[in-house]
Design an enzyme around this catalytic site. Structure first.
Site, mmCIF file in Angstrom:
data_model
loop_
_atom_site.group_PDB
_atom_site.id
_atom_site.type_symbol
_atom_site.label_atom_id
_atom_site.label_comp_id
_atom_site.label_asym_id
_atom_site.label_seq_id
_atom_site.Cartn_x
_atom_site.Cartn_y
_atom_site.Cartn_z
ATOM 1 N N ASP A 165 -2.465 1.956 -4.734
ATOM 2 C CA ASP A 165 -3.603 1.045 -4.661
ATOM 3 C C ASP A 165 -3.149 -0.346 -5.072
ATOM 4 O OD1 ASP A 165 -6.075 -0.054 -4.435
ATOM 5 O OD2 ASP A 165 -6.996 1.017 -6.105
ATOM 6 N N GLU A 191 -4.670 -1.509 3.734
ATOM 7 C CA GLU A 191 -5.359 -2.344 4.721
ATOM 8 C C GLU A 191 -6.267 -1.503 5.616
ATOM 9 O OE1 GLU A 191 -4.658 -5.948 7.917
ATOM 10 O OE2 GLU A 191 -2.981 -4.597 7.507
ATOM 11 N N HIS A 197 -6.268 -4.570 0.851
ATOM 12 C CA HIS A 197 -5.524 -5.652 1.506
ATOM 13 C C HIS A 197 -6.473 -6.366 2.466
ATOM 14 C CE1 HIS A 197 -1.807 -7.596 3.018
ATOM 15 N NE2 HIS A 197 -2.453 -7.611 4.178
#
Length: 584
Positions: free
Chosen positions: A539, A548, A491
Site C-alpha cells: 500500500d 493504481e 496512486h
C-alpha cells in the site's frame, strides 16, 4: 409438451405429459345424496302444530339475539386483538435483510467513474473534492484513465463496451437497485467523448484520437482541476491514421451503447453511424481481406494484435444493426486463422483491454445458443462456443492451466501487474455464461470428466470477487471504501492532494505523492491494481503496480458485481441484445 432438444448436446428438457390433473371433488357423492334425501323426507313427515311453531318462533328470536350479541363480541374482540398485534409489531419490527455485499460494492464501484470525469462536471456528480477540469483540452470531456490526468481511448473504449454489455444483460438488476440511470449516464458521458474523437468528412474517417495528454502528465503530480492554470501544460490530442485495433474497439463501444440507448432513436442511430464509419476505417473497407496496419495508438496502450478487435467489433455491430454482412464477416474462418490465440491456449483466457478473444467467443456463442442459425454460420459459431467453454473450464479450481495466488486468487495474468482487472472479467464471463446455460435449461458445463453445475460455476466467480472484497488471507479489501481494511495510499493525483485553495505545480505536488499520510480524499469504489506474486500487496502511493485504479478495471468489477448480485437466480435479459436483429 415434448422434451426440449438442445442442439449443442448438454441440455435437458422436460416432459409433463404423464402428469395427471388434480381431482377437485373430495366428497362421496352417494353420501351426499343420502343426506339430502333424509332431510327432505323428515321435512315432509313431521308437520308441527301452531303452538309448536310459535314456541319455535320465539326461541328462534331469542337465539337470533344471542347470536347477534356473540358476533358483535367476537368482532369487537377481534379488533382489539388486531390493534394490539399491530402495536406490538411496530414496537418489535425487525427490518428485512439489507442489500448483499455485491450490491453495496456495486454502488461504490460506480462512484469511481464520477471521480474520473473530465471536463465540466454534470450536476449529478457528487464527488465533493472534484471540480471542472481540463476545459482547454483539444477534446473536452471523457474520463481520466487512472491515477494521472491522461485520457486514453483504447482502454477507455473497452471500459464503455464492458459497461454497456453489463447493462444490456442485467438492466433489470440495475433498475432494481436504483443505478440504471447512473450507469447509463456514465456510458453516455464516455460515448459523447468518443464521438468527438475522430475526424471525418463525407461519411469517412481520416484519423482518430488515441489520447489527450502525454509524457508531461506522467511525470507531473497535480490535481486535474489545476492543469488549465499551468501555462506549461499542453493538452493536445494525439492523432492516428492507421490504428485498426483502436478504431475497432471504438466501434464496439459505440455499437454496444447504441443498444443501451435504443429507446432514444436519434441518439442510437448517431452511435451506430459512428461505429460503422470507425469499423470501415479500421479495416480500410477491406473486411476479412484486410492486409495489416501499424497499429500504434499510444506509447502506453498498444495492442498486440487487431484480429480479435475485428471479431469483437464486428459482433457488436451485428447486434446493433442486424446487418448479416457483419455476421458473415465474424464467421469467416480465414479471419480467425490470422490470430493463433483464437485456436486456444492460456492467452485466450486473458480478457482485457488488449485481448478480446474470450469476450468475442462468449458474445458470439449467444447467437448460437439462442438463435440457432445453422448453415452457413453454425461451424464457426460452434467453434466459438467450444472455445469459451474451454476457457471457463480452465478457470475452475481443478484445472491446471492457471495457478492460484496465496489466498485463492486465480493468476490469469501470470504474476504480472494489474492482476485484478483480468480476474473480475473472468468472473463476469463465467457468471454470464452460466446464465446463458440456465436460460436454455442446461444445468451446467462438462469439463473433461468433471461436471460443473451452474451454481458451481458461479461459486468460482463468487470466490474471486469475495477475495477482492476482503475474504482473503490478509482480510484486505482491494476496493477503496469497502470493508474495514482497504488501500489508504492510492496512486491517484486527485485523491492524494488536499482540496484546498493552494495550487501545487507540476513538481510541487510530488511531496503528496511521496507522503506517508493517508489520502486526504477517499476515492470511493476504486479497485486498485491488486496483489503481486504470492499475494503480496504494498500500500504505497508511488508504486502504481499495486495501488493504481483504472476505468477498464472498474468496468469489469461493475459487470461482475451486477451479474452476481441478487442471489442465485438467473435474471439476465434474453432479448434486448437481439432487438435490432431480424429473423434470419
Amino acid at each position: 409438451m415434448s422434451a426440449e432438444r438442445n442442439t449443442w448436446g448438454t441440455g435437458y428438457g422436460s416432459d409433463d405429459a404423464s402428469a395427471t390433473p388434480l381431482a377437485i371433488d373430495d366428497y362421496d357423492p352417494a353420501s351426499y345424496r343420502r343426506s339430502s334425501e333424509e332431510e327432505v323426507k323428515q321435512g315432509w313427515l313431521i308437520r308441527p302444530d301452531r303452538e309448536t311453531r310459535q314456541r319455535k318462533k320465539r326461541s328462534s328470536y331469542v337465539n337470533c339475539l344471542m347470536i347477534k350479541s356473540l358476533l358483535i363480541s367476537l368482532v369487537v374482540g377481534g379488533l382489539v386483538v388486531l390493534i394490539v398485534m399491530l402495536a406490538t409489531r411496530r414496537r418489535h419490527h425487525h427490518p428485512g435483510p439489507g442489500p448483499d455485499n455485491y450490491t453495496v460494492a456495486l454502488h461504490r464501484a460506480l462512484r469511481f467513474f464520477d471521480a474520473q470525469q473530465s471536463g465540466r462536471l454534470p450536476a449529478q456528480n457528487n464527488v465533493s473534492w472534484r471540480g471542472d477540469s481540463c476545459l482547454k483540452d483539444e477534446i473536452v470531456g471523457g474520463f481520466y484513465d487512472g491515477g494521472s490526468a491522461i485520457k486514453f481511448n483504447f482502454p477507455g473504449s473497452f471500459a464503455m463496451t464492458l459497461l454497456s454489455w453489463s447493462v444490456i444483460e442485467y438492466s433489470a438488476k440495475y433498475n432494481a437497485i436504483g443505478e440504471l440511470g447512473h450507469v447509463k449516464g456514465i456510458i453516455k458521458w464516455g460515448s459523447d467523448y468518443l464521438l468527438k474523437s475522430f475526424k471525418s468528412s463525407n461519411g469517412t474517417i481520416s484519423s482518430v484520437a488515441t489520447q489527450v495528454g502525454g509524457e508531461h502528465d506522467e511525470s507531473c503530480w497535480m490535481r486535474p482541476e489545476d492543469i488549465d492554470s499551468d501555462g506549461n501544460y499542453p493538452r493536445r490530442a494525439t492523432w492516428c491514421t492507421d490504428c485498426p485495433a483502436l478504431s475497432a474497439e471504438m466501434a464496439a463501444a459505440l455499437s454496444a451503447a447504441s443498444i443501451v440507448f435504443k429507446d432514444d432513436e436519434k441518439y442510437s442511430k448517431k452511435l451506430v453511424h459512428g461505429a460503422d464509419m470507425l469499423f470501415k476505417f479500421a479495416t480500410k473497407g477491406q473486411g476479412a481481406n484486410y492486409d495489416g496496419g501499424r497499429d500504434l495508438p499510444s506509447k502506453k496502450y498498444n495492442s498486440t494484435g487487431y484480429w480479435d478487435e475485428f471479431v469483437w467489433g464486428g459482433a457488436w455491430l451485428y447486434y446493433a444493426t442486424g446487418n448479416s454482412s457483419y455476421l458473415q464477416f465474424v464467421t469467416t474462418p480465414s479471419l480467425v486463422n490470422n490470430d493463433p490465440i483464437f485456436s486456444g491456449g492460456a492467452k485466450g483466457g486473458v480478457f482485457g483491454w488488449d485481448t478480446k478473444h474470450a469476450g468475442a467467443h462468449l458474445l458470439l456463442s449467444r447467437v448460437r445458443i439462442y438463435l440457432s442459425y445453422g448453415y452457413p454460420y453454425e461451424g464457426m459459431l460452434r467453434t466459438y462456443q467450444k472455445r469459451i467453454e474451454e476457457i471457463i473450464c480452465s478457470y475452475q479450481p481443478r484445472s491446471f492451466r492457471y495457478g492460484r495466488i496465496k489466498g485463492g486468487l486465480i493468476d490469469i495474468n501470470r504474476a504480472r501487474p494489474n492482476s485484478l482487472q483480468y480476474v473480475v472479467n473472468a468472473a463476469f464471463m463465467t457468471t454470464l455464461y452460466s446464465d446463458y446455460l440456465e436460460g436454455r435449461l442446461v444445468p451446467g458445463l462438462v469439463c473433461g470428466p468433471i461436471f460443473y453445475s451452474n451454481d458451481v460455476l458461479r461459486d468460482f466467480a463468487r470466490t474471486q470477487i469475495n477475495y477482492i472484497l476482503g475474504n482473503n488471507h490478509r482480510n484486505r479489501s482491494y476496493v477503496v471504501g469497502f470493508g474495514n481494511q482497504f488501500p489508504q495510499h492510492v496512486h491517484h493525483r486527485g485523491a492524494s492532494i488536499p482540496d484546498s485553495k493552494i495550487k501545487y505545480g507540476c513538481k510541487g505536488g510530488l511531496k503528496w505523492r511521496d507522503s506517508r499520510k493517508k489520502d486526504p480524499n477517499t476515492i470511493v469504489g476504486a479497485m486498485v491494481a491488486g496483489p503481486g506474486k504470492r499475494g503480496y500487496f504494498r500500500d504505497y502511493r508511488a508504486d502504481y503496480n499495486y495501488t493504481e485504479p483504472t476505468i477498464a478495471g472498474n468496468a469489469g468489477l461493475v459487470a461482475a458485481l451486477v451479474a452476481l448480485s441478487g442471489g442465485n437466480a438467473s435474471t439476465f435479459d434474453k432479448n434486448t441484445i437481439f432487438s435490432a436483429v431480424p429473423p434470419l
